[in-house]
Design an enzyme around this catalytic site. Structure first.
Site, short mmCIF file in Angstrom:
data_model
loop_
_atom_site.label_atom_id
_atom_site.label_comp_id
_atom_site.label_asym_id
_atom_site.label_seq_id
_atom_site.Cartn_x
_atom_site.Cartn_y
_atom_site.Cartn_z
N CYS A 180 0.84 -1.19 0.00
CA CYS A 180 0.00 0.00 0.00
C CYS A 180 0.88 1.25 0.00
O CYS A 180 1.80 1.36 0.82
CB CYS A 180 -0.91 -0.02 1.23
N ASP A 187 0.32 -6.26 0.06
CA ASP A 187 -0.82 -6.68 -0.76
C ASP A 187 -0.39 -7.93 -1.52
O ASP A 187 0.57 -7.88 -2.29
CB ASP A 187 -1.22 -5.57 -1.75
N GLU A 220 -4.71 -1.53 -8.79
CA GLU A 220 -5.05 -1.20 -10.17
C GLU A 220 -3.84 -0.68 -10.93
O GLU A 220 -3.63 -1.01 -12.09
CB GLU A 220 -6.17 -0.16 -10.20
N GLY A 249 -10.04 -5.78 5.08
CA GLY A 249 -11.20 -5.03 5.52
C GLY A 249 -12.49 -5.50 4.88
O GLY A 249 -13.41 -4.71 4.65
#
Length: 273
Positions: A180, A187, A220, A249
């Protein structure tokens, strides 16, 4: 709004009632400019989001639950920052709604407004839960290759071709990891690369995928970087890049980019998701 204003990386109170203003859009343009994409996009694409923790109150105050899949077109001007997405969905937890259709209508309206383009969704009520299945990405598994790795920031110079003939093949790896850009949290993803063109050097491709390991960029953006680097290095006639990231989350994000004229893939959850 600057990324520093996003809820990501900040302590924020969880909302007690529905609030569409919680959604925080982030323009795609800045990242794409860094990839040299300042005109027509060289790909079609979709960002497939899955929400596993969706709940609201019915008219009598009884909790209801569902899951949802959202498809945000890559042609939209904005992505939606993931923590703001989570907070927005959680704002329904104590919100009374007359029926599930009302919730669906609100979700489509609010998310389309934030993305700047129509967002499609599949609303999955509990009676459909037992129809959902797990399926790993198909393709030749690059992770079995014995490679020596010493690059952990994107290194497109690792990419190359091994011949001049034209082939079609699908390759995959479970070793994609990025971070992140705000919190530094890891990630994790599996990635699938399907192409028609000169044979891509598989060892070089695996080392390139691994080179994202210390890279800080949104999901993305990572997929678009992979697509552009492969197009630049190997110039395939057709290319599709699809990554499925593990959830955080209660949400997972699965970007898909392609110039092959194909429809977006089915939303089939991987084992780690």
């Amino acid at each position: 709004m600057p990324l520093s204003d996003a809820p990501l990386g900040h302590n924020v109170a969880y909302p007690s009632e529905y609030n569409a203003a919680l959604l925080f859009p982030i323009a795609r343009a800045e990242n794409r400019a860094g990839l040299g994409l300042d005109g027509a996009l060289p790909f079609d694409g979709t960002d497939i989001w899955n929400a596993y923790e969706l709940s609201w109150l019915d008219a009598k105050g009884k909790p209801r639950i569902a899951m949802a899949s959202f498809r945000i077109p890559a042609s939209s001007p904005n992505i939606i920052e993931s923590k703001s997405f989570k907070l927005y969905l959680n704002s329904f937890n104590q919100t009374r709604l007359p029926n599930a259709q009302t919730l669906r209508d609100l979700l489509e309206k609010d998310l389309s407004a934030a993305a700047g383009a129509p967002v499609d969704m599949d609303f999955i009520l509990p009676q459909r839960f037992d129809t959902l299945r797990i399926q790993e990405l198909s393709g030749i598994n690059l992770d079995k290759l014995d490679v020596e790795v010493d690059r952990y920031e994107p290194a497109p110079e690792l990419l190359g071709c091994t011949g001049t003939g034209i082939i079609e093949e699908t390759l995959m790896s479970r070793l994609l990891k990025s971070n992140c850009p705000v919190t530094g949290q890891p990630d994790w993803a599996s990635v699938q690369i399907a192409y028609r063109g000169r044979p891509i050097d598989r060892a070089g491709l695996l080392k390139y995928i691994i080179s994202f390991r210390q890279h800080a960029e949104f999901h993305e953006h990572c997929v678009e970087r992979i697509f552009c680097d492969l197009m630049q290095a190997c110039q395939p006639e057709q290319l599709t890049v699809y990554a499925r990231y593990t959830r955080r989350g209660g949400l997972d994000i699965n970007p898909w980019r392609s110039n092959a004229g194909a429809s977006a893939p089915a939303d089939l959850r991987g084992a780690r998701q």
